[in-house]
Motif scaffolding. Structure first.
Motif, PDB file in Angstrom:
ATOM      1  N   HIS A  65       0.247  -1.326   0.942  1.00 25.87           N
ATOM      2  CA  HIS A  65       0.524  -0.590  -0.301  1.00 25.87           C
ATOM      3  C   HIS A  65       1.790   0.224  -0.080  1.00 25.87           C
ATOM      4  CE1 HIS A  65       0.208   2.389  -3.452  1.00 25.87           C
ATOM      5  NE2 HIS A  65      -0.990   1.954  -3.846  1.00 25.87           N
ATOM      6  N   HIS A  66       2.888  -0.241  -0.689  1.00 24.15           N
ATOM      7  CA  HIS A  66       4.170   0.431  -0.508  1.00 24.15           C
ATOM      8  C   HIS A  66       4.346   1.633  -1.437  1.00 24.15           C
ATOM      9  CE1 HIS A  66       4.972  -3.767   0.768  1.00 24.15           C
ATOM     10  NE2 HIS A  66       5.610  -3.152   1.751  1.00 24.15           N
ATOM     11  N   GLY A  67       3.622   1.627  -2.560  1.00 27.24           N
ATOM     12  CA  GLY A  67       3.755   2.718  -3.517  1.00 27.24           C
ATOM     13  C   GLY A  67       5.079   2.708  -4.266  1.00 27.24           C
ATOM     14  N   LEU A  68       5.799   1.602  -4.239  1.00 28.09           N
ATOM     15  CA  LEU A  68       7.118   1.545  -4.879  1.00 28.09           C
ATOM     16  C   LEU A  68       7.034   1.215  -6.364  1.00 28.09           C
ATOM     17  CD1 LEU A  68       9.122  -0.312  -2.095  1.00 28.09           C
ATOM     18  CD2 LEU A  68       9.181   2.129  -2.672  1.00 28.09           C
ATOM     19  N   SER A  69       6.029   0.474  -6.737  1.00 28.34           N
ATOM     20  CA  SER A  69       5.871   0.064  -8.134  1.00 28.34           C
ATOM     21  C   SER A  69       4.840   0.948  -8.820  1.00 28.34           C
ATOM     22  CB  SER A  69       5.401  -1.392  -8.199  1.00 28.34           C
ATOM     23  OG  SER A  69       4.971  -1.719  -9.509  1.00 28.34           O
ATOM     24  N   ALA A  72       1.410  -0.432  -8.124  1.00 26.37           N
ATOM     25  CA  ALA A  72       0.949  -0.589  -6.744  1.00 26.37           C
ATOM     26  C   ALA A  72      -0.541  -0.296  -6.589  1.00 26.37           C
ATOM     27  CB  ALA A  72       1.770   0.287  -5.805  1.00 26.37           C
ATOM     28  N   ASP A  73      -1.045   0.735  -7.240  1.00 24.17           N
ATOM     29  CA  ASP A  73      -2.477   1.036  -7.151  1.00 24.17           C
ATOM     30  C   ASP A  73      -3.312  -0.068  -7.781  1.00 24.17           C
ATOM     31  OD1 ASP A  73      -2.117   3.461  -5.807  1.00 24.17           O
ATOM     32  OD2 ASP A  73      -2.044   4.617  -7.667  1.00 24.17           O
ATOM     33  N   ASP A  74      -2.827  -0.625  -8.896  1.00 21.13           N
ATOM     34  CA  ASP A  74      -3.541  -1.729  -9.554  1.00 21.13           C
ATOM     35  C   ASP A  74      -3.593  -2.955  -8.652  1.00 21.13           C
ATOM     36  OD1 ASP A  74      -3.889  -0.148 -11.836  1.00 21.13           O
ATOM     37  OD2 ASP A  74      -2.065  -0.926 -12.787  1.00 21.13           O
ATOM     38  N   TRP A  75      -2.482  -3.238  -7.955  1.00 22.06           N
ATOM     39  CA  TRP A  75      -2.456  -4.389  -7.049  1.00 22.06           C
ATOM     40  C   TRP A  75      -3.441  -4.193  -5.914  1.00 22.06           C
ATOM     41  CZ3 TRP A  75       3.572  -4.180  -6.741  1.00 22.06           C
ATOM     42  CH2 TRP A  75       4.107  -4.636  -7.953  1.00 22.06           C
ATOM     43  N   ALA A  76      -3.500  -2.995  -5.348  1.00 18.88           N
ATOM     44  CA  ALA A  76      -4.445  -2.710  -4.272  1.00 18.88           C
ATOM     45  C   ALA A  76      -5.889  -2.831  -4.782  1.00 18.88           C
ATOM     46  CB  ALA A  76      -4.198  -1.321  -3.694  1.00 18.88           C
ATOM     47  N   ASP A  77      -6.160  -2.325  -5.984  1.00 15.21           N
ATOM     48  CA  ASP A  77      -7.501  -2.440  -6.577  1.00 15.21           C
ATOM     49  C   ASP A  77      -7.874  -3.899  -6.800  1.00 15.21           C
ATOM     50  OD1 ASP A  77      -7.708   0.315  -6.584  1.00 15.21           O
ATOM     51  OD2 ASP A  77      -7.274   0.531  -8.733  1.00 15.21           O
TER      52      ASP A  77
END
Length: 190
Positions: A65-69, A72-77
């Protein structure tokens, strides 16, 4: 000469991954899949799950999780839900990226991922690079004026001196179109 090379044949996805595993991963090897949540890595996860009985291995998943987008949280979820639905262990690593890195934000993100990957306690780190990525890498290397080693592009199996695991790219013989066809045929979301 690189320009005269025949393109790799587009392989059926399951056969391509099965062949790579048979050549490089002994039975009961510990595999860790780098899962971004994108098309390629979701398809690779699906294929690995289908191959577990035919070629036994231990499978875990890692998401960086890079937190750049803002997504990003949605992708991790999404990755967490996907892995939970298949009872596959997922570890999410959050990395802090310096947005003012002199080498650029993409280079900083790549270094962050590679630090995570280098420390993984696994036999093989599987990444979902595919045939179109290989062509893109070769083109970039040509533009940069790379020598013979750089023009070799990505290898199916790569041992990095600073990594605990070998990197395995089981989709290099498959085109993005072939991967998309597979995903659509199996109703996968990414």
């Amino acid at each position: 000469m690189a320009a005269s090379r025949k393109p790799l044949p587009n392989r059926p996805v399951v056969a391509a991954v099965a062949d790579v595993l048979a050549r490089h991963a002994p039975p009961h090897a510990r595999l860790t899949l780098a899962l971004s949540g994108g098309l390629d890595s979701v398809v690779l996860l699906h294929v690995l799950l289908a191959l577990r009985d035919r070629h036994p291995f231990a499978l875990r998943v890692v998401h960086v999780h890079h937190g750049l987008s803002p997504h990003a949280d949605d992708w991790a979820d999404f990755c967490a839900q996907l892995c939970a639905s298949h009872a596959v262990e997922l570890t999410i690593h959050r990395v802090r990226i310096a947005r003012d890195d002199a080498a650029g934000i993409e280079a900083a993100a790549r270094r962050g991922r590679q630090r995570i990957f280098a420390a993984l306690d696994t036999d093989f780190l599987l990444t979902a690079h595919q045939q179109d990525d290989q062509a893109e890498t070769l083109l970039l290397q040509l533009l940069r004026g790379a020598g013979p080693k750089g023009l070799a592009a990505m290898g199916e199996l790569q041992h990095r001196p600073d990594w605990r695991a070998a990197q395995l790219r089981p989709l290099l013989g498959v085109t993005r179109a072939g991967i998309l066809d597979y995903a659509q045929a199996h109703g996968l979301a990414w």
